[in-house]
Motif scaffolding. Structure first.
Motif, short mmCIF file in Angstrom:
data_model
loop_
_atom_site.label_atom_id
_atom_site.label_comp_id
_atom_site.label_asym_id
_atom_site.label_seq_id
_atom_site.Cartn_x
_atom_site.Cartn_y
_atom_site.Cartn_z
N VAL A 47 17.05 49.01 1.32
CA VAL A 47 16.34 49.29 2.56
C VAL A 47 16.77 50.66 3.05
N ILE A 48 15.80 51.51 3.44
CA ILE A 48 16.10 52.87 3.87
C ILE A 48 15.02 53.30 4.86
N LYS A 49 15.26 54.38 5.57
CA LYS A 49 14.26 54.85 6.52
C LYS A 49 13.16 55.63 5.81
N PRO A 50 11.97 55.72 6.44
CA PRO A 50 10.90 56.53 5.88
C PRO A 50 11.17 58.02 6.06
N SER A 51 10.52 58.82 5.26
CA SER A 51 10.74 60.26 5.26
C SER A 51 10.16 60.93 6.51
N GLY A 52 10.95 61.81 7.12
CA GLY A 52 10.46 62.68 8.19
C GLY A 52 10.06 61.99 9.47
N VAL A 53 10.60 60.81 9.73
CA VAL A 53 10.25 60.07 10.95
C VAL A 53 11.38 60.24 11.97
N SER A 54 11.01 60.48 13.21
CA SER A 54 11.97 60.71 14.28
C SER A 54 12.86 59.48 14.48
N TYR A 55 14.11 59.74 14.83
CA TYR A 55 15.06 58.64 15.02
C TYR A 55 14.63 57.68 16.12
N ASP A 56 13.94 58.18 17.13
CA ASP A 56 13.53 57.28 18.21
C ASP A 56 12.37 56.38 17.81
N GLU A 57 11.81 56.57 16.62
CA GLU A 57 10.75 55.70 16.11
C GLU A 57 11.27 54.70 15.08
N LEU A 58 12.57 54.71 14.82
CA LEU A 58 13.11 53.89 13.74
C LEU A 58 13.54 52.52 14.26
N ASP A 59 12.71 51.53 14.01
CA ASP A 59 13.08 50.15 14.27
C ASP A 59 12.97 49.38 12.96
N ALA A 60 13.23 48.10 13.00
CA ALA A 60 13.22 47.30 11.77
C ALA A 60 11.87 47.37 11.05
N GLU A 61 10.79 47.38 11.82
CA GLU A 61 9.46 47.41 11.21
C GLU A 61 9.18 48.73 10.50
N ALA A 62 9.86 49.79 10.92
CA ALA A 62 9.64 51.10 10.31
C ALA A 62 10.32 51.25 8.96
N MET A 63 11.35 50.44 8.70
CA MET A 63 12.12 50.57 7.46
C MET A 63 11.24 50.27 6.24
N VAL A 64 11.60 50.89 5.13
CA VAL A 64 10.89 50.65 3.88
C VAL A 64 11.85 50.06 2.86
#
Length: 223
Positions: A47-64
Motif C-alpha cells: 500500500v502506498i500513496k498515489p503520485s503527485g497528490v497533496s498531503y491534505d488529500e491523502l486518506d485511506a480511500e486515496a491509497m493505492v
C-alpha cells in the motif's frame, strides 16, 4: 486479505501525516508504504500513496495497492513514482514490511555530497548501529533505486540509506517503524552537520556502538 489491506490503507494514510509534521517533506514529495502479507493463497501486496497528490488529500480511500512488481491492482490513481523502488525492497528483503522516502533537508544534504554520516552520537548507535551509508546514484521511475537500497542495506545494521544526489530511504518492521527511522535520521543528520561546523566530531569506538545497539534493540522500552 480484504480486512488486512483496508487496515493498512488507514495506517499508511495516517503515517503520511507524520512526514510534514516532522518537516521531512515539502509539497507532494516523499512517500510511505507498507507490505501486506498474503493469506489464503494471495501474494504479498503493498500500500502506498498515489503520485503527485497533496498531503491534505491523502486518506485511506486515496491509497493505492500494487503487487511486488509495482503493478497497480487496486485504486484509481497512478502509484507513487517511487513504487518500483519500494516493491523491489519488499521482494528482496522479506524482513522489511515498511519503507519511507523523504527529501528531509539535512539528510538530503549529506546525500548530495555522497558522504556517509559518521557514528558520533549515541542515538546513532542505538537506532542505526553505526554510520548511515550512502547508496549509488540511480534514476527514478524503475527499480534502480530499489536495487541500490537492497545492495547497500543487505547485511547492514542501518535502517537508513542516503541515495546519492537524491535523498534518504528508511526501512522497518512495519510502516510506523520506518517513519520513526526517517524522523531520527533527520535529527542525527542535522546534529552531526552542526557539530562539524563547530569542529571535528569524535567517533564512538566500535565496541561501544555494538553495546548501544544491543541495549536499545533488546532491552530499552517495554517488552
Amino acid at each position: 486479505m480484504r480486512e488486512a489491506v483496508d487496515a493498512a490503507k488507514k495506517r499508511v494514510a495516517d503515517l503520511h501525516d507524520e512526514l510534514p509534521r516532522w518537516e521531512l517533506v515539502v509539497w507532494t514529495a516523499g512517500n510511505v508504504s507498507e507490505r501486506v502479507k498474503g493469506v489464503d493463497g494471495h501474494p504479498d501486496v503493498l500500500v502506498i500513496k498515489p503520485s503527485g497528490v497533496s498531503y491534505d488529500e491523502l486518506d485511506a480511500e486515496a491509497m493505492v495497492v500494487t503487487d511486488l512488481k509495482g503493478e497497480l491492482i487496486e485504486g484509481t490513481r497512478n502509484p507513487s513514482s517511487d513504487t518500483a523502488a519500494h516493491a523491489y525492497v519488499y521482494e528482496h528483503m522479506p524482513e522489511v514490511n515498511g519503507v519511507v522516502h523523504t527529501h528531509s533537508t539535512y539528510a538530503t544534504a549529506w546525500a548530495a555530497r555522497g558522504e556517509e554520516i559518521p557514528c558520533v552520537l549515541t542515538m546513532m548507535g542505538d537506532e542505526f548501529g553505526g554510520a548511515i551509508p550512502v547508496g549509488p546514484f540511480a534514476i527514478i521511475g524503475d527499480d534502480s533505486i530499489g536495487r541500490g537500497i537492497v545492495e547497500t542495506l543487505s547485511g547492514h545494521r542501518s535502517r537508513a540509506v542516503l541515495m546519492k544526489n537524491h535523498g534518504p530511504f528508511t526501512i522497518g518492521k512495519d510502516a510506523k517503524d520506518a517513519v520513526k527511522a526517517a524522523v531520527l535520521l533527520e535529527e542525527v543528520a542535522r546534529t552531526v552537520h552542526i557539530s562539524r561546523q563547530l569542529g571535528d566530531p569524535v567517533a564512538i569506538p566500535q565496541q561501544y556502538v555494538d553495546s548501544l545497539f544491543d541495549r536499545y534493540q533488546n532491552v530499552y522500552g517495554q517488552h
